[in-house]
Design an enzyme around this catalytic site. Structure first.
Site, PDB file in Angstrom:
ATOM      1  CB  CYS A   1      -1.937  -0.713   8.855  1.00  0.00           C
ATOM      2  SG  CYS A   1      -0.685   0.544   9.014  1.00  0.00           S
TER       3      CYS A   1
ATOM      4  CG  ASN B   1      -0.340  -0.152   2.510  1.00  0.00           C
ATOM      5  OD1 ASN B   1       0.819  -0.511   2.620  1.00  0.00           O
ATOM      6  ND2 ASN B   1      -1.094   0.161   3.557  1.00  0.00           N
TER       7      ASN B   1
ATOM      8  NE  ARG C   1       3.347   5.098   7.994  1.00  0.00           N
ATOM      9  CZ  ARG C   1       4.158   5.376   6.970  1.00  0.00           C
ATOM     10  NH1 ARG C   1       5.447   5.552   7.178  1.00  0.00           N
ATOM     11  NH2 ARG C   1       3.699   5.464   5.745  1.00  0.00           N
TER      12      ARG C   1
ATOM     13  CD  GLU D   1       3.590   0.003   9.571  1.00  0.00           C
ATOM     14  OE1 GLU D   1       4.802   0.130   9.276  1.00  0.00           O
ATOM     15  OE2 GLU D   1       2.687   0.686   9.035  1.00  0.00           O
TER      16      GLU D   1
HETATM   17  O1  G3P Z   1      -0.837   1.344   6.228  1.00  0.00           O
HETATM   18  C1  G3P Z   1       0.418   1.800   6.434  1.00  0.00           C
HETATM   19  C2  G3P Z   1       0.457   3.005   7.324  1.00  0.00           C
HETATM   20  O2  G3P Z   1       1.805   3.268   7.519  1.00  0.00           O
HETATM   21  C3  G3P Z   1      -0.360   4.178   6.789  1.00  0.00           C
HETATM   22  O3  G3P Z   1       0.334   5.398   6.909  1.00  0.00           O
HETATM   23  O4  G3P Z   1       0.405   7.878   7.316  1.00  0.00           O
HETATM   24  O5  G3P Z   1      -1.387   6.883   5.846  1.00  0.00           O
HETATM   25  O6  G3P Z   1      -1.420   6.495   8.294  1.00  0.00           O
HETATM   26  P1  G3P Z   1      -0.555   6.730   7.090  1.00  0.00           P
END
Ligand code: G3P
Length: 483
Positions: A293, A163, A446, A259
């Site tokens: 995630c 992703n 994240r 993760e």
């Molecule tokens: O799904 C991976 C995760 O690292 C998503 O990153 O910054 O879109 O929450 P973010």
């Protein structure tokens, strides 16, 4: 300078010990775009023997790389960041084709990655050791002094997901390299070409041979070989919980960071700003079609404000564009048909068990319309299972205690959002939530990439985030002076 090796290629070689190579088997894995169903390209189906060569080359390369002064390692990484920005268009185009991410989001991923690399260089230069005197204990001796420095672990195995094929690969590579490790990268098959283009940029700016080797191929053929290899000194994995726990069992004494999946709740209290909550929930749940995630994967809303919130969410969701990433649509086809089947199955299960369809539940191939289900109960699979797709269950609760209890009942514990104007209450509730991070009045995510990022329970092991990642890929070396 363009990513020359990849202009109008069909077969993409991998970088091993400074050379671009096919697989010795002559076998290739075809990568099909989830949105156009066209072949994007082919990557080598490498064997365990070729993985061995990559690992041994990394062992050798790491010994030289660790002797580079950190400012020289940093100079190469900074040049890498600049080269990525110079090539944002072709790399973003490839991300879009490979994983069905809308072009603007793919472009953002590349720019975000350049920022991440630069921040790793800054932090890596400030990874200092310390000195201790020995007179802290009864009978101690001030003439006994410990000089403690940070040294690299050796060879890091980076296993990245589909992703964020560039950002989540670099989020492992940059911290590893800046502190003197070498890296063997095993990218997800879908997204591997984007990752190889990212690696090509690093190769172009002069990374010495063997310091970063890329192994492409079927996990079923080389996965176990990689994660159990005696020369792998650390594993950084991002992906599904099942695979992650399987790696943890097989890795035995190899330290690792995992993760994994999530079922992030958005808890909406009766005093919340419902416009803000609806905006953040829709963004958090449906960005990249929910394939994050950290996506918001359930709403736990106080009953008093549920009707109003659902209406606001419905209005926002109805404004999301649905179509192809080439048209910069918000909601695009999921990564493969198995994923689309799974997500659709969750929706149908909930409806069959009495959930109310607020919007969505249309499907065309791998493209599923953003779907919101109200009145979701604990008996429905979508209350507990991670969709990794554009479906949002609304669960009505009657107290904060019930919200916390439901949130913590999940097998996952990645992040949570709390929407309320009462920050005292927000902190009190945050303390009760079994998750790595709690977002107050914001979507779960994240970023920014230097924040500590961790999951508990089935959401992961260890901590990421620039400094935490660097620290996890180093160890203390203690030299004691007995003066
Ligand atoms: O799904 C991976 C995760 O690292 C998503 O990153 O910054 O879109 O929450 P973010």
């Amino acid at each position: 300078m363009g990513i020359q090796s990849f202009e109008k290629q069909v077969q993409y070689q991998t970088l091993v010990n400074g050379e671009w190579k096919d697989s010795s088997t002559g076998r290739w894995i075809s990568i099909v775009s989830p949105s156009t169903q066209q072949t994007v390209g082919e990557i080598p189906a490498m064997t365990a023997e070729e993985a061995e060569a990559a690992i041994q080359g990394a062992v050798k390369g790491q010994k030289k790389w660790a002797d580079f002064p950190v400012h020289e390692r940093g100079r190469i990484l900074l040049a890498w960041a600049d080269r990525l920005v110079e090539n944002v268009e072709p790399i973003a185009e490839m991300i879009m084709k490979e994983v069905g991410k809308k072009k603007s989001a793919a472009r953002d991923e590349v720019i975000r990655t350049a920022d991440l690399i630069r921040y790793n260089v800054e932090e890596g230069k400030r990874l200092h050791g310390e000195m201790m005197k020995g007179d802290s204990f009864y009978g101690g001796n001030a003439k006994k002094m410990a000089v403690i420095e940070k040294e690299p672990l050796g060879v890091v195995l980076a296993i990245s997901p589909f992703n964020y094929p560039v950002n989540l690969s670099a989020a492992k590579i940059a911290p590893a390299l800046i502190c003197g490790n070498a890296v063997v990268l095993k990218p997800a098959t879908q997204g591997a070409i984007s990752a190889l283009m990212m690696v090509e940029a690093l190769h172009q700016v002069g990374l010495p041979e063997g310091v970063l080797n890329v192994v492409t191929g079927k996990g079923s053929e080389i996965g176990d070989y990689l994660v159990t290899h005696r020369s792998i000194d650390f594993i950084s994995f991002t992906g599904g919980t099942q695979t992650g726990t399987d790696i943890a069992k097989k890795a035995k004494m190899i330290p690792l960071v995992l993760e994994l999946g999530g079922k992030d709740p958005a808890i909406v209290l009766e005093d919340a700003d419902l416009d803000l909550a609806a905006n953040q929930i829709v963004s958090g749940a449906f960005s990249y079609s929910g394939q994050r995630c950290t996506a918001i994967k359930r709403v736990l809303v106080m009953d008093q404000v549920a009707d109003e919130l659902v209406l606001k969410i419905k209005e926002k969701v109805s404004q999301l564009s649905v179509g192809l990433p080439e048209d910069n649509a918000d909601i695009t086809p999921l990564i493969d048909s198995a994923s689309a089947d799974f997500v659709h199955g969750l929706i149908l299960d909930a409806l069959w068990k009495g959930a109310k369809l607020v919007i969505g539940n249309q499907r065309e191939g791998n493209l599923i319309a953003p779907s919101v289900l109200d009145g979701v109960t604990k008996e429905m699979r979508v209350a507990w299972e991670e969709p990794f797709g554009p479906v949002l269950p609304i669960i009505r609760v009657h107290s904060e205690e019930e919200a916390v209890e439901l949130a913590n009942e999940s097998e996952y514990g990645l992040q949570a959002s709390i929407f309320t104007k009462n920050l005292d209450k927000a902190f009190l509730l945050a303390a009760k939530l079994e998750v790595g991070s709690v977002q107050l009045n914001g979507r779960t995510e994240r970023g920014p990439d230097h924040f500590p990022f961790l999951g508990v329970k089935n959401s992961g092991m260890g901590v990421q985030g620039v400094r935490r990642s660097i620290e996890s890929m180093t160890r203390d070396k203690v030299v004691v002076l007995n003066l």
